[in-house]
Scaffold this motif. Structure first.
Motif, PDB file in Angstrom:
ATOM      1  N   THR A   1       0.801  -1.226   0.000  1.00  0.00           N
ATOM      2  CA  THR A   1       0.000   0.000   0.000  1.00  0.00           C
ATOM      3  C   THR A   1       0.830   1.271   0.000  1.00  0.00           C
ATOM      4  OG1 THR A   1      -0.158  -0.139   2.414  1.00  0.00           O
ATOM      5  CG2 THR A   1      -1.957  -1.108   1.131  1.00  0.00           C
ATOM      6  N   ARG A   2       2.028   1.234   0.598  1.00  0.00           N
ATOM      7  CA  ARG A   2       2.821   2.460   0.740  1.00  0.00           C
ATOM      8  C   ARG A   2       4.034   2.519  -0.177  1.00  0.00           C
ATOM      9  NH1 ARG A   2       3.053   3.453   7.325  1.00  0.00           N
ATOM     10  NH2 ARG A   2       0.848   3.002   7.737  1.00  0.00           N
ATOM     11  N   GLY A   3       4.385   1.427  -0.812  1.00  0.00           N
ATOM     12  CA  GLY A   3       5.559   1.435  -1.675  1.00  0.00           C
ATOM     13  C   GLY A   3       6.830   1.188  -0.886  1.00  0.00           C
ATOM     14  N   ARG A   4       7.867   1.949  -1.177  1.00  0.00           N
ATOM     15  CA  ARG A   4       9.171   1.739  -0.546  1.00  0.00           C
ATOM     16  C   ARG A   4       9.159   2.204   0.918  1.00  0.00           C
ATOM     17  NH1 ARG A   4      14.247   1.569  -3.113  1.00  0.00           N
ATOM     18  NH2 ARG A   4      13.253   2.366  -5.000  1.00  0.00           N
ATOM     19  N   LEU A   5       9.667   1.350   1.811  1.00  0.00           N
ATOM     20  CA  LEU A   5       9.785   1.673   3.232  1.00  0.00           C
ATOM     21  C   LEU A   5      11.113   1.141   3.751  1.00  0.00           C
ATOM     22  CD1 LEU A   5       6.211   0.743   4.554  1.00  0.00           C
ATOM     23  CD2 LEU A   5       7.165   3.040   4.370  1.00  0.00           C
ATOM     24  N   THR A   6      11.751   1.895   4.619  1.00  0.00           N
ATOM     25  CA  THR A   6      13.001   1.445   5.208  1.00  0.00           C
ATOM     26  C   THR A   6      12.713   0.476   6.350  1.00  0.00           C
ATOM     27  OG1 THR A   6      13.089   3.206   6.857  1.00  0.00           O
ATOM     28  CG2 THR A   6      14.040   3.688   4.680  1.00  0.00           C
ATOM     29  N   ALA A   7      13.765  -0.247   6.758  1.00  0.00           N
ATOM     30  CA  ALA A   7      13.616  -1.182   7.874  1.00  0.00           C
ATOM     31  C   ALA A   7      13.215  -0.434   9.139  1.00  0.00           C
ATOM     32  CB  ALA A   7      14.919  -1.949   8.088  1.00  0.00           C
ATOM     33  N   ARG A   8      13.757   0.756   9.332  1.00  0.00           N
ATOM     34  CA  ARG A   8      13.418   1.526  10.525  1.00  0.00           C
ATOM     35  C   ARG A   8      11.958   1.976  10.485  1.00  0.00           C
ATOM     36  NH1 ARG A   8      15.865   3.216  14.646  1.00  0.00           N
ATOM     37  NH2 ARG A   8      17.894   2.546  13.802  1.00  0.00           N
ATOM     38  N   GLN A   9      11.478   2.392   9.317  1.00  0.00           N
ATOM     39  CA  GLN A   9      10.079   2.800   9.210  1.00  0.00           C
ATOM     40  C   GLN A   9       9.144   1.629   9.499  1.00  0.00           C
ATOM     41  OE1 GLN A   9      10.395   4.356   5.186  1.00  0.00           O
ATOM     42  NE2 GLN A   9      10.018   6.458   5.920  1.00  0.00           N
ATOM     43  N   LEU A  10       9.479   0.470   8.982  1.00  0.00           N
ATOM     44  CA  LEU A  10       8.674  -0.721   9.260  1.00  0.00           C
ATOM     45  C   LEU A  10       8.718  -1.067  10.745  1.00  0.00           C
ATOM     46  CD1 LEU A  10       9.705  -2.917   6.186  1.00  0.00           C
ATOM     47  CD2 LEU A  10       7.402  -2.063   6.672  1.00  0.00           C
ATOM     48  N   ALA A  11       9.904  -0.968  11.339  1.00  0.00           N
ATOM     49  CA  ALA A  11      10.059  -1.301  12.755  1.00  0.00           C
ATOM     50  C   ALA A  11       9.232  -0.352  13.628  1.00  0.00           C
ATOM     51  CB  ALA A  11      11.529  -1.235  13.147  1.00  0.00           C
ATOM     52  N   GLU A  12       9.235   0.949  13.303  1.00  0.00           N
ATOM     53  CA  GLU A  12       8.470   1.921  14.098  1.00  0.00           C
ATOM     54  C   GLU A  12       6.968   1.705  13.942  1.00  0.00           C
ATOM     55  OE1 GLU A  12       9.868   5.648  12.705  1.00  0.00           O
ATOM     56  OE2 GLU A  12      11.748   5.601  13.846  1.00  0.00           O
TER      57      GLU A  12
ATOM     58  N   VAL B   1      14.604  -3.154  14.602  1.00  0.00           N
ATOM     59  CA  VAL B   1      15.065  -3.227  13.213  1.00  0.00           C
ATOM     60  C   VAL B   1      15.605  -4.630  12.913  1.00  0.00           C
ATOM     61  CG1 VAL B   1      16.751  -2.327  11.560  1.00  0.00           C
ATOM     62  CG2 VAL B   1      15.546  -0.750  13.095  1.00  0.00           C
ATOM     63  N   ARG B   2      16.277  -5.220  13.886  1.00  0.00           N
ATOM     64  CA  ARG B   2      16.799  -6.575  13.702  1.00  0.00           C
ATOM     65  C   ARG B   2      15.664  -7.566  13.413  1.00  0.00           C
ATOM     66  NH1 ARG B   2      21.574  -8.884  14.956  1.00  0.00           N
ATOM     67  NH2 ARG B   2      22.240  -6.984  16.044  1.00  0.00           N
TER      68      ARG B   2
ATOM     69  N   ARG C   1      15.039 -10.055  10.038  1.00  0.00           N
ATOM     70  CA  ARG C   1      14.719 -11.485  10.068  1.00  0.00           C
ATOM     71  C   ARG C   1      13.420 -11.771   9.313  1.00  0.00           C
ATOM     72  NH1 ARG C   1      16.457 -11.242  15.651  1.00  0.00           N
ATOM     73  NH2 ARG C   1      14.263 -11.162  16.276  1.00  0.00           N
ATOM     74  N   ASP C   2      12.440 -10.888   9.485  1.00  0.00           N
ATOM     75  CA  ASP C   2      11.159 -11.099   8.806  1.00  0.00           C
ATOM     76  C   ASP C   2      11.307 -10.992   7.294  1.00  0.00           C
ATOM     77  OD1 ASP C   2       9.925 -11.476  11.216  1.00  0.00           O
ATOM     78  OD2 ASP C   2       9.079  -9.444  11.338  1.00  0.00           O
ATOM     79  N   VAL C   3      12.125 -10.042   6.848  1.00  0.00           N
ATOM     80  CA  VAL C   3      12.344  -9.895   5.403  1.00  0.00           C
ATOM     81  C   VAL C   3      12.998 -11.146   4.830  1.00  0.00           C
ATOM     82  CG1 VAL C   3      13.666  -8.627   3.665  1.00  0.00           C
ATOM     83  CG2 VAL C   3      12.387  -7.374   5.403  1.00  0.00           C
ATOM     84  N   GLU C   4      13.937 -11.714   5.568  1.00  0.00           N
ATOM     85  CA  GLU C   4      14.566 -12.961   5.124  1.00  0.00           C
ATOM     86  C   GLU C   4      13.537 -14.078   5.020  1.00  0.00           C
ATOM     87  OE1 GLU C   4      17.595 -13.562   3.992  1.00  0.00           O
ATOM     88  OE2 GLU C   4      17.955 -11.400   4.134  1.00  0.00           O
ATOM     89  N   SER C   5      12.620 -14.140   5.943  1.00  0.00           N
ATOM     90  CA  SER C   5      11.567 -15.156   5.907  1.00  0.00           C
ATOM     91  C   SER C   5      10.661 -14.976   4.695  1.00  0.00           C
ATOM     92  CB  SER C   5      10.736 -15.102   7.191  1.00  0.00           C
ATOM     93  OG  SER C   5      11.526 -15.394   8.316  1.00  0.00           O
ATOM     94  N   LEU C   6      10.340 -13.707   4.358  1.00  0.00           N
ATOM     95  CA  LEU C   6       9.523 -13.447   3.176  1.00  0.00           C
ATOM     96  C   LEU C   6      10.259 -13.849   1.903  1.00  0.00           C
ATOM     97  CD1 LEU C   6       7.973  -9.984   4.167  1.00  0.00           C
ATOM     98  CD2 LEU C   6       6.760 -12.154   3.955  1.00  0.00           C
ATOM     99  N   HIS C   7      11.570 -13.575   1.872  1.00  0.00           N
ATOM    100  CA  HIS C   7      12.377 -14.017   0.734  1.00  0.00           C
ATOM    101  C   HIS C   7      12.295 -15.531   0.589  1.00  0.00           C
ATOM    102  CE1 HIS C   7      15.085 -10.205   0.590  1.00  0.00           C
ATOM    103  NE2 HIS C   7      14.197 -10.182  -0.370  1.00  0.00           N
TER     104      HIS C   7
END
Length: 325
Positions: A15-26, A32-33, A37-43
């Motif tokens: 829905t929002r397009g590009r987001l940094t790890a920090r933005q997702l974490a907040e 952020v860590r 890990r979650d991004v690796e799982s999605l990969h």
């Protein structure tokens, strides 16, 4: 919990397009860590997600990818119907749109969730207006809302409380806020963001000029700061009053939260008749006179003396009026 977070990451990027790890974490209130890990799982699950390094970097989905995971939990379905406010939506010109959206949502839900959502509508009703007024009626609300959405400058003739009362302004409308049944426009004019009462807009022209809304403008943060500043400016003085037991009850219905809270914090121990003495904030002598008259003989103003004199004069006038016959 983790599966729900993975889905949330996917939907946020969709829905929002590009987001940094920090933005997702907040947004998700994790570290952020954890996002790494979650991004690796999605990969690993085959989601076409990639990230770029650098100041303009971040994670995003491959163009054209959209998830078909649209399942709602019971609580989420109920919350969506509870959040619907047909009154304000109609004032914004969106009543039919909201009704159509709710109908489509009902049709898409499984029968169990559809029944629970229907019970929400039958048993809960949200009324944003106050008890003693029906809210603002302004013919300019819907076009202002459209200008906010389309980022179009507006030219308004606006009535304010100080002279000159009627002024003309060119504004960049950022947002609309509904508070206590009253609509407010948050807009930038003359390089400064201000709040305007929509009801006070006398004339409106939506211009052909577009503007760029600042990407870092945080409406919720602005409104919180505005309320703090407004309350600080609002109460410029204080009064010492005696209040009867019945007056304390009526005050909770008729006075602002600031006054009620101040009574709770400063009230002395009750005297033999149950009256307490307290210090309360006031806007002005004129406003305080009007507010305390609502309580009649249930409150006695001790000071400031000028306010007490005004109330005494009003009491004498009422006595002369009603006892003359």
């Amino acid at each position: 919990m983790r599966a729900s977070r993975l889905l949330s990451i996917l939907l946020l990027l969709q829905t929002r397009g590009r987001l940094t790890a920090r933005q997702l974490a907040e947004t998700l209130e994790v570290s952020v860590r954890t996002i790494y890990r979650d991004v690796e799982s999605l990969h690993a699950a085959g989601v076409p997600l990639y990230g770029d390094a650098g100041p303009a970097g971040g994670y995003q989905l491959v163009d054209g990818y959209r998830t078909r995971l649209t399942g709602l939990t019971t609580e989420e379905a109920e919350a969506l119907f509870l959040a619907g406010m047909p009154g304000p939506a109609a004032e914004l010109g969106l009543g039919a749109v909201v009704a159509a959206a709710q109908l489509k949502l009902q049709a898409a839900l499984p029968s169990e969730l559809r029944d629970r959502a229907a019970r929400i509508q039958e048993r809960f009703h949200l009324d944003a207006h106050g008890w003693y007024h029906d809210g603002d009626q302004s013919p300019h609300l819907a076009p202002i809302a459209e200008a906010v959405w389309n980022q179009r400058r507006i030219k308004v003739c606006y009535r304010r409380w100080k002279a000159p009362t009627d002024v003309t302004r060119i504004l960049e409308p950022y947002a609309i806020v509904l508070k206590g049944g009253k609509w407010y426009l948050v807009a930038c004019g003359g390089g400064r963001v201000r709040t305007y009462r929509v009801h006070q807009v006398l004339d409106l022209t939506v211009m052909d000029e577009s503007f760029d809304r600042p990407a870092d403008f945080d409406l919720a943060a602005y409104w919180r700061a505005f309320l703090v500043e407004f309350r600080t400016r609002l109460y410029q003085d204080e009064a010492t009053v005696r209040i009867s037991p019945d007056g304390l009850e009526r005050m909770r219905e008729l006075m602002s939260a600031a006054v009620v809270d101040s009574v709770s914090e400063t009230a002395t121990a009750p005297d033999e008749d149950g009256w307490v003495t307290a210090v309360v904030p006031i806007e002005s002598l004129q406003h305080a006179h009007t507010e305390f008259m609502k309580l009649g003989a249930l409150v006695e103003v001790l000071k400031p003396y000028e306010l007490r004199e005004r109330l005494e004069a009003t009491a004498r006038g009422l006595s002369a009026l009603y006892l003359s016959g």
